[in-house]
Design an enzyme around this catalytic site. Structure first.
Site, PDB file in Angstrom:
ATOM      1  N   LEU A 134       0.841  -1.204   0.000  1.00  0.00           N
ATOM      2  CA  LEU A 134       0.000   0.000   0.000  1.00  0.00           C
ATOM      3  C   LEU A 134       0.874   1.250   0.000  1.00  0.00           C
ATOM      4  O   LEU A 134       1.681   1.450   0.909  1.00  0.00           O
ATOM      5  CB  LEU A 134      -0.914   0.000   1.224  1.00  0.00           C
ATOM      6  CG  LEU A 134      -1.769  -1.261   1.388  1.00  0.00           C
ATOM      7  CD1 LEU A 134      -2.705  -1.108   2.571  1.00  0.00           C
ATOM      8  CD2 LEU A 134      -2.556  -1.551   0.110  1.00  0.00           C
TER       9      LEU A 134
ATOM     10  N   ARG B  12       1.310  13.870   7.339  1.00  0.00           N
ATOM     11  CA  ARG B  12       2.146  14.241   8.476  1.00  0.00           C
ATOM     12  C   ARG B  12       3.594  14.510   8.075  1.00  0.00           C
ATOM     13  O   ARG B  12       4.375  15.043   8.852  1.00  0.00           O
ATOM     14  CB  ARG B  12       2.057  13.144   9.558  1.00  0.00           C
ATOM     15  CG  ARG B  12       0.690  13.086  10.220  1.00  0.00           C
ATOM     16  CD  ARG B  12       0.426  11.770  10.939  1.00  0.00           C
ATOM     17  NE  ARG B  12      -0.017  10.703  10.032  1.00  0.00           N
ATOM     18  CZ  ARG B  12      -0.418   9.499  10.417  1.00  0.00           C
ATOM     19  NH1 ARG B  12      -0.424   9.188  11.713  1.00  0.00           N
ATOM     20  NH2 ARG B  12      -0.800   8.593   9.539  1.00  0.00           N
TER      21      ARG B  12
ATOM     22  N   LYS C 195       4.869  10.097   0.482  1.00  0.00           N
ATOM     23  CA  LYS C 195       5.602   9.618   1.667  1.00  0.00           C
ATOM     24  C   LYS C 195       6.542   8.464   1.355  1.00  0.00           C
ATOM     25  O   LYS C 195       7.694   8.459   1.795  1.00  0.00           O
ATOM     26  CB  LYS C 195       4.604   9.199   2.755  1.00  0.00           C
ATOM     27  CG  LYS C 195       5.278   8.564   3.955  1.00  0.00           C
ATOM     28  CD  LYS C 195       4.381   8.463   5.164  1.00  0.00           C
ATOM     29  CE  LYS C 195       3.350   7.377   5.037  1.00  0.00           C
ATOM     30  NZ  LYS C 195       2.589   7.231   6.305  1.00  0.00           N
TER      31      LYS C 195
ATOM     32  N   THR D 146      -7.239   1.922   3.923  1.00  0.00           N
ATOM     33  CA  THR D 146      -6.375   0.792   3.552  1.00  0.00           C
ATOM     34  C   THR D 146      -7.183  -0.376   2.970  1.00  0.00           C
ATOM     35  O   THR D 146      -6.707  -1.081   2.086  1.00  0.00           O
ATOM     36  CB  THR D 146      -5.563   0.312   4.778  1.00  0.00           C
ATOM     37  OG1 THR D 146      -6.451   0.182   5.907  1.00  0.00           O
ATOM     38  CG2 THR D 146      -4.471   1.301   5.145  1.00  0.00           C
TER      39      THR D 146
ATOM     40  N   GLU E 262      -8.539   0.942  15.745  1.00  0.00           N
ATOM     41  CA  GLU E 262      -7.644   2.066  15.430  1.00  0.00           C
ATOM     42  C   GLU E 262      -7.551   3.016  16.613  1.00  0.00           C
ATOM     43  O   GLU E 262      -8.506   3.159  17.390  1.00  0.00           O
ATOM     44  CB  GLU E 262      -8.164   2.814  14.195  1.00  0.00           C
ATOM     45  CG  GLU E 262      -8.049   2.028  12.912  1.00  0.00           C
ATOM     46  CD  GLU E 262      -6.632   1.533  12.654  1.00  0.00           C
ATOM     47  OE1 GLU E 262      -5.705   2.364  12.575  1.00  0.00           O
ATOM     48  OE2 GLU E 262      -6.434   0.313  12.531  1.00  0.00           O
TER      49      GLU E 262
ATOM     50  N   ARG F 239      35.582  14.248  -9.672  1.00  0.00           N
ATOM     51  CA  ARG F 239      34.262  14.434 -10.287  1.00  0.00           C
ATOM     52  C   ARG F 239      33.969  13.348 -11.330  1.00  0.00           C
ATOM     53  O   ARG F 239      34.835  12.547 -11.669  1.00  0.00           O
ATOM     54  CB  ARG F 239      34.186  15.849 -10.856  1.00  0.00           C
ATOM     55  CG  ARG F 239      34.199  16.897  -9.716  1.00  0.00           C
ATOM     56  CD  ARG F 239      34.300  18.311 -10.247  1.00  0.00           C
ATOM     57  NE  ARG F 239      33.265  18.593 -11.228  1.00  0.00           N
ATOM     58  CZ  ARG F 239      33.338  19.603 -12.103  1.00  0.00           C
ATOM     59  NH1 ARG F 239      34.388  20.395 -12.139  1.00  0.00           N
ATOM     60  NH2 ARG F 239      32.361  19.810 -12.958  1.00  0.00           N
TER      61      ARG F 239
ATOM     62  N   ASN G 192      54.696  14.019 -13.455  1.00  0.00           N
ATOM     63  CA  ASN G 192      54.731  14.870 -12.265  1.00  0.00           C
ATOM     64  C   ASN G 192      54.098  16.207 -12.608  1.00  0.00           C
ATOM     65  O   ASN G 192      54.592  16.924 -13.487  1.00  0.00           O
ATOM     66  CB  ASN G 192      56.171  15.060 -11.813  1.00  0.00           C
ATOM     67  CG  ASN G 192      56.206  15.697 -10.435  1.00  0.00           C
ATOM     68  OD1 ASN G 192      56.126  15.009  -9.424  1.00  0.00           O
ATOM     69  ND2 ASN G 192      56.278  17.009 -10.394  1.00  0.00           N
TER      70      ASN G 192
ATOM     71  N   TYR H 265      38.211  25.375 -20.965  1.00  0.00           N
ATOM     72  CA  TYR H 265      36.921  25.983 -21.328  1.00  0.00           C
ATOM     73  C   TYR H 265      37.152  27.389 -21.859  1.00  0.00           C
ATOM     74  O   TYR H 265      37.827  28.199 -21.200  1.00  0.00           O
ATOM     75  CB  TYR H 265      36.056  26.015 -20.055  1.00  0.00           C
ATOM     76  CG  TYR H 265      34.633  26.470 -20.227  1.00  0.00           C
ATOM     77  CD1 TYR H 265      33.837  25.964 -21.253  1.00  0.00           C
ATOM     78  CD2 TYR H 265      34.071  27.392 -19.344  1.00  0.00           C
ATOM     79  CE1 TYR H 265      32.523  26.370 -21.384  1.00  0.00           C
ATOM     80  CE2 TYR H 265      32.750  27.800 -19.468  1.00  0.00           C
ATOM     81  CZ  TYR H 265      31.984  27.290 -20.505  1.00  0.00           C
ATOM     82  OH  TYR H 265      30.673  27.690 -20.623  1.00  0.00           O
TER      83      TYR H 265
HETATM   84  C1  UD1 Z   1      -2.331   1.599   9.638  1.00  0.00           C
HETATM   85  C2  UD1 Z   1      -3.324   0.625  10.277  1.00  0.00           C
HETATM   86  C3  UD1 Z   1      -2.985   0.463  11.750  1.00  0.00           C
HETATM   87  C4  UD1 Z   1      -1.546  -0.021  11.889  1.00  0.00           C
HETATM   88  C5  UD1 Z   1      -0.591   0.900  11.152  1.00  0.00           C
HETATM   89  C6  UD1 Z   1       0.785   0.274  11.115  1.00  0.00           C
HETATM   90  C7  UD1 Z   1      -5.421   0.888   9.060  1.00  0.00           C
HETATM   91  C8  UD1 Z   1      -6.774   1.468   9.076  1.00  0.00           C
HETATM   92  N1  UD1 Z   1      -4.665   1.142  10.115  1.00  0.00           N
HETATM   93  O1  UD1 Z   1      -2.516   2.855  10.268  1.00  0.00           O
HETATM   94  O2  UD1 Z   1      -3.854  -0.483  12.341  1.00  0.00           O
HETATM   95  O3  UD1 Z   1      -1.199  -0.091  13.265  1.00  0.00           O
HETATM   96  O4  UD1 Z   1      -1.002   1.088   9.793  1.00  0.00           O
HETATM   97  O5  UD1 Z   1       1.752   1.123  10.557  1.00  0.00           O
HETATM   98  O6  UD1 Z   1      -5.077   0.192   8.150  1.00  0.00           O
HETATM   99  N2  UD1 Z   1      -2.813   3.826   2.174  1.00  0.00           N
HETATM  100  C9  UD1 Z   1      -3.296   3.692   0.900  1.00  0.00           C
HETATM  101  N3  UD1 Z   1      -4.546   4.133   0.615  1.00  0.00           N
HETATM  102  C10 UD1 Z   1      -5.340   4.676   1.549  1.00  0.00           C
HETATM  103  C11 UD1 Z   1      -4.846   4.823   2.858  1.00  0.00           C
HETATM  104  C12 UD1 Z   1      -3.565   4.384   3.145  1.00  0.00           C
HETATM  105  O7  UD1 Z   1      -2.607   3.176   0.013  1.00  0.00           O
HETATM  106  O8  UD1 Z   1      -6.481   5.045   1.206  1.00  0.00           O
HETATM  107  C13 UD1 Z   1      -1.447   3.361   2.450  1.00  0.00           C
HETATM  108  C14 UD1 Z   1      -0.501   4.456   2.898  1.00  0.00           C
HETATM  109  O9  UD1 Z   1       0.175   5.027   1.797  1.00  0.00           O
HETATM  110  C15 UD1 Z   1       0.454   3.728   3.834  1.00  0.00           C
HETATM  111  C16 UD1 Z   1      -0.375   2.571   4.356  1.00  0.00           C
HETATM  112  O10 UD1 Z   1      -1.490   2.431   3.503  1.00  0.00           O
HETATM  113  O11 UD1 Z   1       1.566   3.210   3.154  1.00  0.00           O
HETATM  114  C17 UD1 Z   1      -0.861   2.795   5.796  1.00  0.00           C
HETATM  115  O12 UD1 Z   1      -1.628   3.982   5.821  1.00  0.00           O
HETATM  116  P1  UD1 Z   1      -1.507   5.022   7.013  1.00  0.00           P
HETATM  117  O13 UD1 Z   1      -2.416   6.145   6.745  1.00  0.00           O
HETATM  118  O14 UD1 Z   1      -0.095   5.322   7.292  1.00  0.00           O
HETATM  119  O15 UD1 Z   1      -2.141   4.135   8.188  1.00  0.00           O
HETATM  120  P2  UD1 Z   1      -1.885   4.253   9.733  1.00  0.00           P
HETATM  121  O16 UD1 Z   1      -2.715   5.361  10.263  1.00  0.00           O
HETATM  122  O17 UD1 Z   1      -0.442   4.295  10.031  1.00  0.00           O
HETATM  123 CA    CA Z   2       1.429   4.395   8.776  1.00  0.00          CA
END
Ligand code: UD1
Ligand code: CA
Length: 454
Positions: free
Chosen positions: A9, A16, A23, A79, A155, A333, A377, A387
């Protein structure tokens, strides 16, 4: 190779981080976080890797190239929603899916393998990788039944005061049986504090159906750390660098001060090399055996041979052969090749040049666009004038030539084998082999001048 597909993902913006860059492309120890995760997935023997992209998706695809398949999650609705985007790609998949997050760069191939094996041994439909976090803030918490089974994941934002006290967390890494995963995802809702489709809800759904869900605990929490902020990124950086340093020391490299030695993951260093403090060895760099590198040196994509001594030196996209000494204050370089036993002293810059075996550049030289032979040397202050304000030209210096101090070699120009150049010369014409060239005004002496002065 395992009968294993990974879904990584990587669609989130990473609010943040306060960054224009997605990220997962932020680097830890010289490598994008997502690359660390992909490397772990590949290392575990996954047969396919699918990355879910969204925010900055084109950038992510470009950075990863053909290392994975990509699916776009147009809107970041959580997620669970992110994993659903891979359904079409995985509709015929009967095996196991490991879901990873692109923001957990400390995950290792061993940990993925451990999770996969634990999942298989338990015969579970879903297995979550858990960790005991010293500070669980921000993570989903593992809610267990009185018997110790995993009941569900809650969560941080949805958790009660009591639940927030639990320090066993969801690492965001799971194993699922593929078809059960998508069946359960269809039932995930978004009635929660963030209005998102949560992937962890799949566990509760499968459990309510009477399916077996399981948890595997990570041996250490570090490998599961999720990076949401720059402060956390700096923590990951430290851990990755420490891992690399330990690997190097175990392989026979001396690090005088590991805390101030920064070596990227792919760098190779031979045994009995000593690295002094405040040294950076970056991606693509190879250092041979018996070298002394640093203090205060930086090499990036540099191929360094054996027995090289370099201090206060910076080299990038260059080749430095055996027995070369350089520094302090040297800049090598791109496209420079420094052959065996060259001696480079202080305040020297070499660019796009060959420097032949045994040649000496002891102090204050600029050698740009030049082919310098062996055992030459170069006197203090030798400058290639490469240049003319529009174009660059090459200088050639033959073997055994001797260039006097403060010589300007105005390119294009050739100095033959064994030729000599008098100090302070401005050389604009070729100097044939075996000749002495002097290109400067003759000295005049005005007798009695001091006394006659008013
Ligand atoms: C998530 C978990 C949490 C876990 C934590 C571990 C969920 C709801 N929560 O929280 O339980 O403890 O990871 O690090 O899953 N992402 C997508 N699409 C989205 C949302 C997120 O691809 O719509 C990806 C983000 O880019 C990231 C990952 O999913 O790589 C996790 O998302 P993030 O928002 O960081 O979740 P956390 O709040 O950390
Ligand atoms: Ca995370």
């Amino acid at each position: 190779m395992l009968d294993l597909v990974t879904v990584i993902l990587a669609a989130g913006k990473g609010t943040r981080m306060k960054s224009k860059l997605p990220k997962v492309l932020h680097k830890a120890a010289g490598k994008p976080m997502l690359q660390h995760v992909l490397d772990a997935a590949k290392g575990a023997g996954a047969k396919r890797n699918i990355v879910v992209v969204g925010f900055g998706g084109e950038m992510v695809k470009e950075a990863m190239g053909d290392q994975a398949e990509f699916v776009v999650q147009a809107e970041q609705l959580g997620t669970g929603h992110a994993v659903r985007q891979t359904e079409a790609l995985l509709k015929d998949e009967q095996g196991t899916v490991v879901v990873l997050c692109g923001d957990t760069p400390l995950v290792t191939a061993d940990l993925i393998t451990k999770l996969y094996e634990g999942h298989k041994a338990a015969g579970a439909k879903a297995t979550v990788l858990t960790a005991i976090m010293p500070d669980a803030t921000g993570y989903g918490r593992i809610i267990r039944t009185a018997d110790g089974d995993v009941a569900r994941i809650v969560e941080q934002k949805d958790a009660t005061e009591e639940e927030r006290k639990i320090n066993e967390v969801n690492s965001g890494i799971y194993c699922f049986e593929c078809q059960d995963l998508f069946a359960a995802l269809a039932q995930v809702g978004c009635d929660n504090a963030q209005g998102e489709y949560y992937l962890p809800d799949v566990l509760g759904i499968l459990r309510d159906k009477g399916e077996k869900i399981w948890a595997v605990a990570a041996d250490d929490y570090e490998s599961t750390l999720g990076i949401n902020s720059r402060l956390q990124l700096s923590g990951a950086e430290k851990i990755l660098r420490r891992r690399k340093n330990i690997e190097l020391m175990n392989n026979g490299v001396t690090l005088m001060d590991p805390d101030s030695t920064f070596v990227d993951a792919d760098v190779e260093i031979g045994p009995d090399t000593i690295i002094y403090p405040f040294t950076w060895l970056e991606t693509g760099t190879v250092v041979g055996a018996g070298c002394e590198i640093g203090p205060n040196s930086r090499f990036s994509n540099a191929k360094i041979g054996n027995d090289v001594h370099a201090q206060f030196a910076y080299g990038h996209d260059c080749i430095i052969d055996d027995g070369v000494t350089m520094g302090p204050y040297v800049h090598i370089r791109p496209n420079s090749h420094i052959h065996n036993h060259v001696k480079i002293g202080n305040f020297v810059e070499v660019k796009n040049s060959q420097v032949g075996e045994g040649t000496k550049l002891p102090h204050l030289q600029y050698i740009g666009d030049a082919d310098v032979g062996a055992n030459v040397n170069l006197g203090c202050g030798t400058v290639t004038v490469n240049y003319d304000g529009k174009k660059k030209f090459r200088t050639t210096i033959g073997d055994n030539a001797f260039v006097g101090c403060n010589t300007s070699l105005v390119a294009p120009v050739e100095v033959g084998d064994g030729a000599y150049i008098g100090a302070g010369s401005v050389i604009t014409k070729n100097v044939p082999s075996g000749t002495l060239a002097i290109g400067r005004a003759r000295q005049k002496l005005i007798e009695g001048w001091t006394d006659k002065r008013e």
